[in-house]
Design an enzyme around this catalytic site. Structure first.
Site, PDB file in Angstrom:
ATOM      1  N   LYS A   1     -12.396  -4.128  -3.870  1.00  0.00           N
ATOM      2  CA  LYS A   1     -13.616  -4.185  -3.047  1.00  0.00           C
ATOM      3  C   LYS A   1     -14.817  -3.585  -3.789  1.00  0.00           C
ATOM      4  O   LYS A   1     -15.453  -2.619  -3.342  1.00  0.00           O
ATOM      5  CB  LYS A   1     -13.422  -3.473  -1.709  1.00  0.00           C
ATOM      6  CG  LYS A   1     -12.360  -4.127  -0.820  1.00  0.00           C
ATOM      7  CD  LYS A   1     -12.342  -3.512   0.571  1.00  0.00           C
ATOM      8  CE  LYS A   1     -11.309  -4.116   1.479  1.00  0.00           C
ATOM      9  NZ  LYS A   1      -9.929  -3.738   1.149  1.00  0.00           N
ATOM     10  N   PHE A   2     -15.146  -4.168  -4.922  1.00  0.00           N
ATOM     11  CA  PHE A   2     -16.314  -3.729  -5.695  1.00  0.00           C
ATOM     12  C   PHE A   2     -17.582  -3.862  -4.844  1.00  0.00           C
ATOM     13  O   PHE A   2     -17.722  -4.838  -4.094  1.00  0.00           O
ATOM     14  CB  PHE A   2     -16.460  -4.583  -6.958  1.00  0.00           C
ATOM     15  CG  PHE A   2     -15.383  -4.340  -7.981  1.00  0.00           C
ATOM     16  CD1 PHE A   2     -15.444  -3.234  -8.820  1.00  0.00           C
ATOM     17  CD2 PHE A   2     -14.303  -5.204  -8.104  1.00  0.00           C
ATOM     18  CE1 PHE A   2     -14.463  -3.008  -9.774  1.00  0.00           C
ATOM     19  CE2 PHE A   2     -13.312  -4.977  -9.058  1.00  0.00           C
ATOM     20  CZ  PHE A   2     -13.394  -3.880  -9.891  1.00  0.00           C
ATOM     21  N   ALA A   3     -18.479  -2.884  -4.978  1.00  0.00           N
ATOM     22  CA  ALA A   3     -19.705  -2.913  -4.157  1.00  0.00           C
ATOM     23  C   ALA A   3     -20.821  -2.117  -4.827  1.00  0.00           C
ATOM     24  O   ALA A   3     -21.407  -1.219  -4.218  1.00  0.00           O
ATOM     25  CB  ALA A   3     -19.411  -2.346  -2.771  1.00  0.00           C
ATOM     26  N   ASP A   4     -21.126  -2.427  -6.102  1.00  0.00           N
ATOM     27  CA  ASP A   4     -22.193  -1.679  -6.784  1.00  0.00           C
ATOM     28  C   ASP A   4     -23.025  -2.656  -7.612  1.00  0.00           C
ATOM     29  O   ASP A   4     -22.772  -3.862  -7.619  1.00  0.00           O
ATOM     30  CB  ASP A   4     -21.562  -0.568  -7.649  1.00  0.00           C
ATOM     31  CG  ASP A   4     -22.456   0.667  -7.743  1.00  0.00           C
ATOM     32  OD1 ASP A   4     -23.697   0.501  -7.816  1.00  0.00           O
ATOM     33  OD2 ASP A   4     -21.922   1.780  -7.752  1.00  0.00           O
ATOM     34  N   ILE A   5     -23.982  -2.138  -8.350  1.00  0.00           N
ATOM     35  CA  ILE A   5     -24.819  -3.004  -9.179  1.00  0.00           C
ATOM     36  C   ILE A   5     -23.957  -3.623 -10.290  1.00  0.00           C
ATOM     37  O   ILE A   5     -22.895  -3.091 -10.647  1.00  0.00           O
ATOM     38  CB  ILE A   5     -26.014  -2.241  -9.789  1.00  0.00           C
ATOM     39  CG1 ILE A   5     -25.526  -1.100 -10.694  1.00  0.00           C
ATOM     40  CG2 ILE A   5     -26.935  -1.729  -8.694  1.00  0.00           C
ATOM     41  CD1 ILE A   5     -26.615  -0.550 -11.607  1.00  0.00           C
ATOM     42  N   GLY A   6     -24.432  -4.730 -10.842  1.00  0.00           N
ATOM     43  CA  GLY A   6     -23.652  -5.492 -11.821  1.00  0.00           C
ATOM     44  C   GLY A   6     -23.146  -4.668 -12.984  1.00  0.00           C
ATOM     45  O   GLY A   6     -21.975  -4.745 -13.367  1.00  0.00           O
TER      46      GLY A   6
ATOM     47  N   THR B   1      -2.580  -5.289  -4.397  1.00  0.00           N
ATOM     48  CA  THR B   1      -2.415  -3.865  -4.686  1.00  0.00           C
ATOM     49  C   THR B   1      -3.685  -3.077  -4.353  1.00  0.00           C
ATOM     50  O   THR B   1      -4.791  -3.637  -4.329  1.00  0.00           O
ATOM     51  CB  THR B   1      -2.122  -3.651  -6.189  1.00  0.00           C
ATOM     52  OG1 THR B   1      -3.165  -4.287  -6.957  1.00  0.00           O
ATOM     53  CG2 THR B   1      -0.781  -4.229  -6.593  1.00  0.00           C
TER      54      THR B   1
ATOM     55  N   ASP C   1       0.831  -1.205   0.000  1.00  0.00           N
ATOM     56  CA  ASP C   1       0.000   0.000   0.000  1.00  0.00           C
ATOM     57  C   ASP C   1       0.869   1.260   0.000  1.00  0.00           C
ATOM     58  O   ASP C   1       0.858   2.032   0.960  1.00  0.00           O
ATOM     59  CB  ASP C   1      -0.949  -0.030   1.201  1.00  0.00           C
ATOM     60  CG  ASP C   1      -1.854  -1.253   1.175  1.00  0.00           C
ATOM     61  OD1 ASP C   1      -2.075  -1.810   0.090  1.00  0.00           O
ATOM     62  OD2 ASP C   1      -2.327  -1.673   2.245  1.00  0.00           O
TER      63      ASP C   1
ATOM     64  N   THR D   1     -22.542  -1.486 -13.259  1.00  0.00           N
ATOM     65  CA  THR D   1     -21.491  -0.538 -12.875  1.00  0.00           C
ATOM     66  C   THR D   1     -20.178  -1.260 -12.598  1.00  0.00           C
ATOM     67  O   THR D   1     -19.115  -0.836 -13.070  1.00  0.00           O
ATOM     68  CB  THR D   1     -21.948   0.275 -11.637  1.00  0.00           C
ATOM     69  OG1 THR D   1     -23.146   0.954 -11.973  1.00  0.00           O
ATOM     70  CG2 THR D   1     -20.890   1.278 -11.204  1.00  0.00           C
TER      71      THR D   1
HETATM   72  O1  S5P Z   1     -10.830  -6.986   6.358  1.00  0.00           O
HETATM   73  C1  S5P Z   1      -9.911  -6.502   5.714  1.00  0.00           C
HETATM   74  C2  S5P Z   1      -9.841  -6.651   4.309  1.00  0.00           C
HETATM   75  C3  S5P Z   1      -8.760  -6.156   3.638  1.00  0.00           C
HETATM   76  S1  S5P Z   1      -8.635  -6.550   1.965  1.00  0.00           S
HETATM   77  N1  S5P Z   1      -8.899  -5.846   6.331  1.00  0.00           N
HETATM   78  C4  S5P Z   1      -7.836  -5.305   5.662  1.00  0.00           C
HETATM   79  O2  S5P Z   1      -6.933  -4.740   6.299  1.00  0.00           O
HETATM   80  N2  S5P Z   1      -7.764  -5.440   4.278  1.00  0.00           N
HETATM   81  C5  S5P Z   1      -6.644  -4.858   3.508  1.00  0.00           C
HETATM   82  O3  S5P Z   1      -5.444  -5.516   3.918  1.00  0.00           O
HETATM   83  C6  S5P Z   1      -6.409  -3.365   3.701  1.00  0.00           C
HETATM   84  O4  S5P Z   1      -7.085  -2.614   2.714  1.00  0.00           O
HETATM   85  C7  S5P Z   1      -4.905  -3.246   3.574  1.00  0.00           C
HETATM   86  O5  S5P Z   1      -4.550  -3.096   2.210  1.00  0.00           O
HETATM   87  C8  S5P Z   1      -4.368  -4.589   4.042  1.00  0.00           C
HETATM   88  C9  S5P Z   1      -3.858  -4.611   5.474  1.00  0.00           C
HETATM   89  O6  S5P Z   1      -2.741  -3.780   5.623  1.00  0.00           O
HETATM   90  P1  S5P Z   1      -1.871  -3.756   6.973  1.00  0.00           P
HETATM   91  O7  S5P Z   1      -0.866  -2.709   6.712  1.00  0.00           O
HETATM   92  O8  S5P Z   1      -2.787  -3.400   8.111  1.00  0.00           O
HETATM   93  O9  S5P Z   1      -1.263  -5.137   7.129  1.00  0.00           O
END
Ligand code: S5P
Length: 262
Positions: free
Chosen positions: A94-99, A62, A39, A101
């Site tokens: 983390k998609f979260a919309d209608i199909g 990513t 990140d 979109t």
């Molecule tokens: O429940 C979740 C789901 C995800 S995908 N908790 C999370 O932390 N994540 C992701 O995992 C979050 O967006 C981040 O990219 C990573 C955790 O990062 P860290 O630095 O806390 O290990």
């Protein structure tokens, strides 16, 4: 689902979802269940971290929309690294919309996620349409989807009947949904085998100031039966020690898996 102590290799042999099979084979071949979450906001830093962690990981996760200097060149270089080091790319969109979109968000725009990310994920909150929209784009090009069944953060609403309904949704789309983002194994049924990729993993800290909650590789893999540990700041938080820290998390994750299998 394969028994909790089944090996990745044994599960790969019989798995019907192509991406799940590919990932299980990769994990066995490379002897790693570590995914790094990179990140960071610069392309150069992202590629440096991935190249150094590369030998120790099965998946690079990513958040492509936080990269300030995003270009097609980044995607090409990341793809080249995935071939060099043998890992899959997971865009944590983390998609979260209608199909309709989500199918556009997945295929088009600046990022064209489906063209380079082997795996992406979606919230179940919109209903089955979110899976249908992503499947329409991703399945023809061999992609896989993870559903967010639980979250690592304090106060998450993805619990109880929401989590159960998410698992039910995944069951209706097993040709495309390869597993879950969750904190524990999601099913004991022997006619299905969903992979569980688990964020919120760190060995040094118990959490951050914004609700993240960490558990150890041992807790996640050995006790709670998850398959892949996702480590972000636990690795890239020490920019000068990427190789060394990745090696350490890889060993911790793999030892926990081996103890689970015996
Ligand atoms: O429940 C979740 C789901 C995800 S995908 N908790 C999370 O932390 N994540 C992701 O995992 C979050 O967006 C981040 O990219 C990573 C955790 O990062 P860290 O630095 O806390 O290990």
């Amino acid at each position: 689902m394969a028994p909790k102590n089944a090996t990745y290799a044994a599960r790969a042999k019989v798995h019907k979802n192509p991406l799940a099979k590919q990932l299980l084979e990769l994990m066995e071949r490379k002897k790693t269940n570590l995914s790094i979450s990179v990140d960071v906001t610069s392309s150069e830093e992202l590629l440096r971290i991935v190249d150094q962690a590369g030998p120790h990981i099965c998946v690079v996760k990513t958040h492509i929309d936080i990269v300030e200097d995003f270009s097609q060149d980044l995607v090409e270089k990341l793809t080249a690294l995935s071939k060099k080091h043998d890992f899959l790319i997971f865009e944590d969109r983390k998609f979260a919309d209608i199909g309709n979109t989500v199918s556009l968000q997945y295929s088009s725009g600046v990022y064209k996620i489906a063209s380079w990310a082997h795996i992406t994920n979606a919230h179940a909150v919109p209903g089955d349409g979110v899976v249908a929209g992503l499947k329409k784009v991703g399945q023809p090009v061999g992609r896989g989807l993870l559903m967010l069944a639980e979250m690592s953060s304090a106060g998450s609403l993805a619990t109880g009947s929401y989590t159960t309904a998410t698992v039910e949704m995944a069951r209706r789309h097993q040709d495309f949904v390869m597993g879950f983002i969750a904190q524990r194994r999601m099913s004991e049924r022997d006619d299905e085998d969903f992979l569980v990729l688990t964020p919120g993993v760190q060995m040094e800290s118990k959490g951050d100031a914004m609700g993240q909650q960490y558990r150890t590789p041992q807790q996640v893999i050995e006790k709670d039966g998850c398959d892949v540990i996702i480590v972000g700041r636990g690795i890239y938080g020490q920019p000068d020690k990427i190789e060394e820290t990745s090696r350490m998390y890889r060993a911790a994750g793999w030892e926990a898996y081996q103890r689970r299998c015996t």
